[in-house]
Structure formats: structure tokens, C-alpha cells
Design an enzyme around this catalytic site. Structure first.
Site, PDB file in Angstrom:
ATOM      1  N   ASN A  63      44.522  34.450  40.921  1.00 22.33           N
ATOM      2  CA  ASN A  63      43.681  35.293  40.078  1.00 22.33           C
ATOM      3  C   ASN A  63      44.049  34.967  38.631  1.00 22.33           C
ATOM      4  O   ASN A  63      45.085  35.408  38.146  1.00 22.33           O
ATOM      5  CB  ASN A  63      43.937  36.770  40.394  1.00 22.33           C
ATOM      6  CG  ASN A  63      43.191  37.701  39.454  1.00 22.33           C
ATOM      7  OD1 ASN A  63      42.352  37.255  38.667  1.00 22.33           O
ATOM      8  ND2 ASN A  63      43.499  38.983  39.522  1.00 22.33           N
TER       9      ASN A  63
ATOM     10  N   LYS B 104      42.701  35.934  35.965  1.00 25.09           N
ATOM     11  CA  LYS B 104      42.428  37.040  35.030  1.00 25.09           C
ATOM     12  C   LYS B 104      41.704  36.478  33.794  1.00 25.09           C
ATOM     13  O   LYS B 104      40.911  35.555  33.930  1.00 25.09           O
ATOM     14  CB  LYS B 104      43.727  37.786  34.701  1.00 25.09           C
ATOM     15  CG  LYS B 104      44.469  38.196  35.992  1.00 25.09           C
ATOM     16  CD  LYS B 104      45.588  39.176  35.783  1.00 25.09           C
ATOM     17  CE  LYS B 104      46.233  39.510  37.128  1.00 25.09           C
ATOM     18  NZ  LYS B 104      47.274  40.529  37.049  1.00 25.09           N
TER      19      LYS B 104
ATOM     20  N   HIS C  95      40.324  45.172  41.939  1.00 29.87           N
ATOM     21  CA  HIS C  95      41.663  44.896  41.402  1.00 29.87           C
ATOM     22  C   HIS C  95      42.126  46.112  40.594  1.00 29.87           C
ATOM     23  O   HIS C  95      41.309  46.791  39.975  1.00 29.87           O
ATOM     24  CB  HIS C  95      41.625  43.648  40.511  1.00 29.87           C
ATOM     25  CG  HIS C  95      42.997  43.189  40.122  1.00 29.87           C
ATOM     26  ND1 HIS C  95      43.697  43.776  39.086  1.00 29.87           N
ATOM     27  CD2 HIS C  95      43.804  42.231  40.634  1.00 29.87           C
ATOM     28  CE1 HIS C  95      44.878  43.184  38.992  1.00 29.87           C
ATOM     29  NE2 HIS C  95      44.970  42.245  39.919  1.00 29.87           N
TER      30      HIS C  95
ATOM     31  N   GLU D 245      43.428  46.391  37.817  1.00 32.68           N
ATOM     32  CA  GLU D 245      43.002  46.346  36.405  1.00 32.68           C
ATOM     33  C   GLU D 245      41.543  46.779  36.265  1.00 32.68           C
ATOM     34  O   GLU D 245      41.168  47.422  35.297  1.00 32.68           O
ATOM     35  CB  GLU D 245      43.246  44.935  35.837  1.00 32.68           C
ATOM     36  CG  GLU D 245      44.738  44.683  35.638  1.00 32.68           C
ATOM     37  CD  GLU D 245      45.172  43.241  35.840  1.00 32.68           C
ATOM     38  OE1 GLU D 245      44.328  42.331  35.764  1.00 32.68           O
ATOM     39  OE2 GLU D 245      46.377  43.034  36.086  1.00 32.68           O
TER      40      GLU D 245
ATOM     41  N   GLU E 108      48.414  45.187  46.442  1.00 33.51           N
ATOM     42  CA  GLU E 108      49.031  44.912  45.149  1.00 33.51           C
ATOM     43  C   GLU E 108      49.611  46.200  44.570  1.00 33.51           C
ATOM     44  O   GLU E 108      48.894  46.979  43.928  1.00 33.51           O
ATOM     45  CB  GLU E 108      47.996  44.346  44.167  1.00 33.51           C
ATOM     46  CG  GLU E 108      47.411  43.018  44.595  1.00 33.51           C
ATOM     47  CD  GLU E 108      47.001  42.154  43.392  1.00 33.51           C
ATOM     48  OE1 GLU E 108      47.331  40.960  43.410  1.00 33.51           O
ATOM     49  OE2 GLU E 108      46.388  42.670  42.445  1.00 33.51           O
TER      50      GLU E 108
ATOM     51  N   GLY F 154      52.590  41.787  37.174  1.00 34.30           N
ATOM     52  CA  GLY F 154      52.922  41.311  35.839  1.00 34.30           C
ATOM     53  C   GLY F 154      54.240  41.850  35.303  1.00 34.30           C
ATOM     54  O   GLY F 154      54.539  41.729  34.116  1.00 34.30           O
TER      55      GLY F 154
ATOM     56  N   SER G 124      53.818  39.877  41.154  1.00 37.27           N
ATOM     57  CA  SER G 124      54.992  39.056  40.816  1.00 37.27           C
ATOM     58  C   SER G 124      55.423  38.146  41.972  1.00 37.27           C
ATOM     59  O   SER G 124      56.622  37.936  42.175  1.00 37.27           O
ATOM     60  CB  SER G 124      56.156  39.926  40.337  1.00 37.27           C
ATOM     61  OG  SER G 124      55.780  40.636  39.159  1.00 37.27           O
TER      62      SER G 124
END
Ligand code: 13P
Length: 251
Positions: free
Chosen positions: A9, A11, A96, A98, A167, A173, A213
Site C-alpha cells: 500500500n 499510500k 483502510h 486512514e 491492521e 507506521g 510495521s
């Protein structure tokens, strides 16, 4: 036996020219590799056409990072499933964290997108996961179960064409990965919920990726867990060597 699937991904990273270069570097690492892992890259929308061209003749699949549920219309800034398909896209990441936290995507929206993606022949990669606060309040199982039930409502047997990504938001991150044991526990729960929704046979065939991660040095141990069927990779997917090393860890 489930075929493992490792997806990058990207992003909001890589211009079209940078995407072309990264794909060339990934192909230099992975073309000709004798490994059953399914590999996918998910560049930003504007790089998809260039990426489709750059992936010709490789077995690496192309994915998008989101889409709109409607077929067409007055949805300024949005992209439909048919547009993705015509561009050569085969997978789409949906829900996702985000998208959920920064862009207000609800389970109902993820469900509508999932139905539209499946109808267009795309493979949705549907993301679920708890925040740190929710984990510390022992709410992980409740949060993940309710995200799954909301996002996957009404799919029935079509669920077998979906990929789920677990996730944990606190691992995205942050460099803080779930331990293989922590991840396996939630993956097993996810499979139980899938079985409730669509029966044990369908649930056993669905791939469940871990994301958060994942790096070359922890990927093998995570993917060795019985219910972890690959990875959804953020930061480490932006470099050909680390992405390829994670793919190889799943071979
Ligand atoms: P990182 O691998 O950078 O933690 O990101 C994970 C992720 O969000 C993939 O979708």
C-alpha cells in the site's frame, strides 16, 4: 491451502515517474522467482495507468487504495470500479484505517464499496483493526467483530472472493508490530466471524493479511502463524529490496 498474498500500500507516495521506477526495481527482484506468493502493488490513482504498463508481462497484480461505490455521477474527486478495471486494476483496498479516521468512512460505506468492487470483478482487500485505546480497554474483539459484520454484511458466499487485512491502528507506521501471538489471536477471531457470516468452508478459504510495521525481519515469523496469510505493507513497500524481502519471507 490458502495462497499467501503480499500487497504494498503505497499510500500518498510516488509520482507516476517514481512509480514506474519502483516497479522496475521490484520486477528486477521478483521476476522469475519461483514462489507461490501472490504479489500486489497499490500506487496512487494517477500512477495506476503507468503502473499497469510497467507491470505488463509480470505476475505482479495492480491494486487501488480506495474507490467510490457508485457507478458514475456527481461525486467530484472520486473514481469508480469500472474506471479502475479499465485501467488494469484487479484489487482494491477498502476501509483502510486512514480512510476511516481521516475521511470518515463508515462500515456501511465500506460495505457498499465492497459490493460494488465485487460486482465489477475486483478483489477487495477489506481492512479492520482496533486503536491503542480500544486494545487497552480490552475491546479489540468487539471492535474487529463489529467492523467485519458491518463491512461484510449481505455478501454471503461472495465473501470467498474478498481478502481481509487485520491492521491494528497502533502498529501502522509506528514501528510497533503486533507480536505473532497477538496477531494470530485476532486472525483466528476474524476467521471465526467469517465462519459465522458465510460458513466454515468459505471462511477457511479467505486470506487474512496482517498489516502494521511489517518488515523483512518480522515478516517470516508473522506469516508462519496458521491464520496469517500474507501482509499489507506500508513503509517497507516503498523500497524494492525490503518489499521483495517480505515477499520472499512468505515463499
Ligand atoms: P506500515 O507498514 O507503514 O506500518 O503501514 C501499514 C499499512 O497501513 C498498510 O496498509
Amino acid at each position: 491451502m490458502r495462497t499467501k498474498i503480499v500487497a504494498g500500500n503505497w499510500k500518498m507516495n510516488k509520482t507516476p515517474a517514481e512509480a514506474k521506477a519502483l516497479i522496475a526495481a521490484i520486477r528486477a527482484e521478483l521476476d522469475g522467482l519461483d514462489c507461490p506468493v501472490e504479489v500486489v502493488v497499490c500506487p496512487p490513482f494517477v500512477a495506476l495507468a503507468v503502473a499497469a504498463e510497467a507491470l505488463k508481462g509480470s505476475r505482479i497484480g495492480l491494486g487501488a487504495q480506495t474507490m467510490h461505490a457508485a457507478a458514475s455521477g456527481a461525486f467530484t474527486g472520486e473514481v469508480s470500479a469500472a474506471m479502475l478495471v479499465e485501467t488494469g486494476v484487479k484489487y482494491v483496498i477498502l476501509g483502510h484505517s486512514e480512510r476511516r479516521t481521516l475521511f470518515g468512512e463508515t462500515d456501511a460505506a465500506v460495505n457498499a464499496k465492497t459490493q460494488a468492487a465485487l460486482a465489477a470483478g475486483l478483489t477487495p482487500i477489506i481492512c479492520v483493526g482496533e486503536t491503542l485505546q480500544e486494545r487497552e480497554a480490552n475491546r479489540t474483539a468487539d471492535v474487529v467483530t463489529s467492523q467485519l459484520k458491518g463491512s461484510l454484511a449481505g455478501l454471503g458466499a461472495a465473501l470467498e472472493r474478498c481478502v481481509i487485512a487485520y491492521e491494528p491502528v497502533w502498529a501502522i507506521g509506528t514501528g510497533r508490530t503486533a507480536t505473532p501471538g497477538q496477531a494470530q489471536e485476532v486472525h483466528a477471531l476474524i476467521r471465526r466471524v467469517l465462519a459465522e457470516l458465510a460458513g466454515g468452508k468459505v471462511a477457511n478459504g479467505v486470506r487474512i493479511q496482517y498489516g502494521g510495521s511489517m518488515k523483512p525481519d518480522n515478516a517470516a515469523e508473522l506469516m508462519a502463524q496458521p491464520d496469517i496469510d500474507g501482509g499489507l505493507i506500508g513503509g517497507a513497500a516503498l523500497k524494492a529490496d525490503s518489499f521483495a524481502a517480505i515477499v520472499k519471507a512468505g515463499c
